[in-house]
Design an enzyme around this catalytic site. Structure first.
Site, short mmCIF file in Angstrom:
data_model
loop_
_atom_site.label_atom_id
_atom_site.label_comp_id
_atom_site.label_asym_id
_atom_site.label_seq_id
_atom_site.Cartn_x
_atom_site.Cartn_y
_atom_site.Cartn_z
N GLU A 1 50.03 -2.04 -23.58
CA GLU A 1 49.80 -0.89 -24.44
C GLU A 1 50.88 0.15 -24.22
O GLU A 1 51.20 0.48 -23.08
CB GLU A 1 48.45 -0.21 -24.14
CG GLU A 1 47.24 -0.96 -24.59
CD GLU A 1 45.98 -0.12 -24.40
OE1 GLU A 1 46.12 1.11 -24.18
OE2 GLU A 1 44.89 -0.68 -24.46
N GLU B 1 42.53 6.04 -35.85
CA GLU B 1 41.09 5.75 -35.73
C GLU B 1 40.31 7.06 -35.65
O GLU B 1 40.35 7.76 -34.65
CB GLU B 1 40.84 4.88 -34.51
CG GLU B 1 41.56 3.53 -34.56
CD GLU B 1 41.50 2.78 -33.24
OE1 GLU B 1 40.39 2.37 -32.85
OE2 GLU B 1 42.56 2.65 -32.59
N LYS C 1 37.55 8.07 -32.64
CA LYS C 1 37.85 8.06 -31.21
C LYS C 1 37.53 9.42 -30.61
O LYS C 1 37.90 10.44 -31.17
CB LYS C 1 39.32 7.70 -30.96
CG LYS C 1 39.65 6.25 -31.28
CD LYS C 1 41.08 5.92 -30.93
CE LYS C 1 41.30 5.90 -29.43
NZ LYS C 1 40.60 4.80 -28.76
N GLU D 1 44.12 11.37 -29.69
CA GLU D 1 43.50 10.05 -29.58
C GLU D 1 43.31 9.39 -30.94
O GLU D 1 43.26 8.17 -31.05
CB GLU D 1 42.13 10.17 -28.90
CG GLU D 1 42.17 10.64 -27.46
CD GLU D 1 42.85 9.66 -26.55
OE1 GLU D 1 42.60 8.45 -26.69
OE2 GLU D 1 43.66 10.08 -25.72
#
Length: 405
Positions: free
Chosen positions: A264, A319, A322, A328
């Site tokens: 990641e 997203e 989150k 985030e």
């Protein structure tokens, strides 16, 4: 994968890695789904292909995604969340999981790896830590019984906080309390040929101390670079310095020649008011665009120049559900409607490459990496998956001495 805000402590530098087998460099993408507005998985297929990604990492084993990518040739890593580790100590449960979540989709969908948990060793949960290797063994045994162990490996993802020291890269060492467990885990991975997975986010180092960290160095921009005085190896970007810190830690406990990959890494394009110094669209564009270009050049790190590496960019989509700071929710390369958040400035099929260069932080400043207080942040678990909330960190080394070149 990510983090919330805070600072304090001393330096940071670190990274990610897979195991024994050496493979050609390739770009992967993390496909997170903590959102209520994402397109259907079949619409995600052309988006993955458009950035040249050949691998996808899921945080679960979503059958809709696995079916959508059938016969595409894209390789998949499916995940078993931390919340399932205890029950998978039952070998029968492990067998059932492998049959239902992996075998059922082969060979149409190219599943090549199972990631067990996320940042387990730094979770401070002894039940999870004690169960990690037995569960990995159970899943590997289940794969072997089905004749799948040669095509599907079993791994786990680590926080970079498994390192106790990382600055300069030649001093990289694992936390003393984790050396024994790490050695057993590496024995399993060397024996089975599975990749070592670690998450690295230079963004957090810059966000924690923007006046001290050279932004060009973090964003893969041209600059002076830094020199490790112990090895005389020059580093042009923080990510490679982090990777070599992990290489040094491996070497220190007798595991040489293992390839370090990044499971990641990424950069948010937007953040809260206290994050806007680093979390900008322009910085995200430079980080991910330059990163993908760098991987495509098949260059190794200064410590492993002959080893190309693989990495997974975080993330495919923004997203909206989150938790945590705004950043985030803005790591995606694509908006939920499928439009790019920004141009990566890379050559896709039939297009020309445009370079994303530009000036960042102050040149000539000695880079310092400041981790958050705990060295890592708690993970956030979802239904069948788990995305890290803060893969950042590593401490120590008062009295640094990196030479600026």
């Amino acid at each position: 994968m990510e983090l919330s805000t805070s600072l304090s402590m001393l330096l940071l530098l670190l990274v990610s890695a897979p195991a024994t087998p050496r493979t050609a460099a390739s770009i992967g993408i993390n496909y997170g789904q903590i959102a209520n507005n994402l397109p259907s998985p079949d619409r995600a297929v052309p988006l993955v292909k458009s950035i040249g990604a050949t691998k996808v990492k899921l945080y679960d084993a979503d059958p809709k995604v696995l079916c959508a990518f059938a016969n595409t040739g894209i390789e998949f890593t499916v995940s078993l969340g931390n919340e399932y580790i205890v029950q998978m100590r039952d070998v029968n449960q492990a067998r059932a999981w492998v049959k239902n979540k992996v075998q059922a989709f082969l060979p149409d969908t190219k599943i090549t790896s199972i990631a067990v948990g996320n940042e387990v060793l730094t979770s401070n949960d002894t039940v999870l830590v004690d169960g990690l290797i037995p569960v990995m063994e159970n899943l590997h045994t289940a794969l072997a019984e089905l004749g799948l162990d040669k095509q599907v490996t079993v791994t786990t993802s680590h926080s970079i906080a498994v390192l106790e020291t990382s600055y300069p890269p030649s001093t990289g060492r694992f936390r003393r309390d984790l050396v024994g467990c790490m050695a057993k885990l590496l024995d399993f991975q060397c024996r089975t040929g599975s990749p070592i997975m670690i998450n690295a986010y230079p963004y957090f180092a810059y966000q924690a101390s923007p006046k001290q960290v050279n932004l060009d160095f973090v964003l893969f921009q041209p600059g002076q670079g830094i020199l490790d005085p112990s090895t005389n190896l020059q580093y042009e970007n923080m990510l490679f310095a982090q990777m070599d810190a992990f290489h040094s830690a491996l070497n220190a406990i007798g595991y040489k020649n293992l390839t370090v990959h990044v499971s990641e890494t990424g950069w948010p394009s937007k953040g809260d008011a206290n994050e806007i110094v680093g979390a900008t669209l322009e910085n995200a564009k430079k980080y991910n665009g330059n990163l993908i270009r760098l991987v495509s050049q098949k260059k190794g790190t200064p410590m492993t120049p002959d080893q190309s590496f693989n990495l997974y960019v975080f993330a495919l989509f923004n997203e909206n559900m989150k938790p945590g700071p705004a950043s985030e929710r803005y790591y995606g390369l694509f908006n939920p409607d499928g439009t790019p958040v920004y141009s990566l400035g890379i050559a896709s099929k039939g297009s020309s490459t445009s370079n994303t260069t530009g000036s960042g932080g102050g040149g000539g400043v000695i880079p310092i990496w400041l981790p958050p207080p705990n060295g890592y942040m708690p993970m956030e678990s979802g239904s069948e998956r788990l995305e890290l909330m803060g893969a950042i960190a590593v401490l120590i080394v008062v009295g640094l001495s990196f030479l600026v070149f």
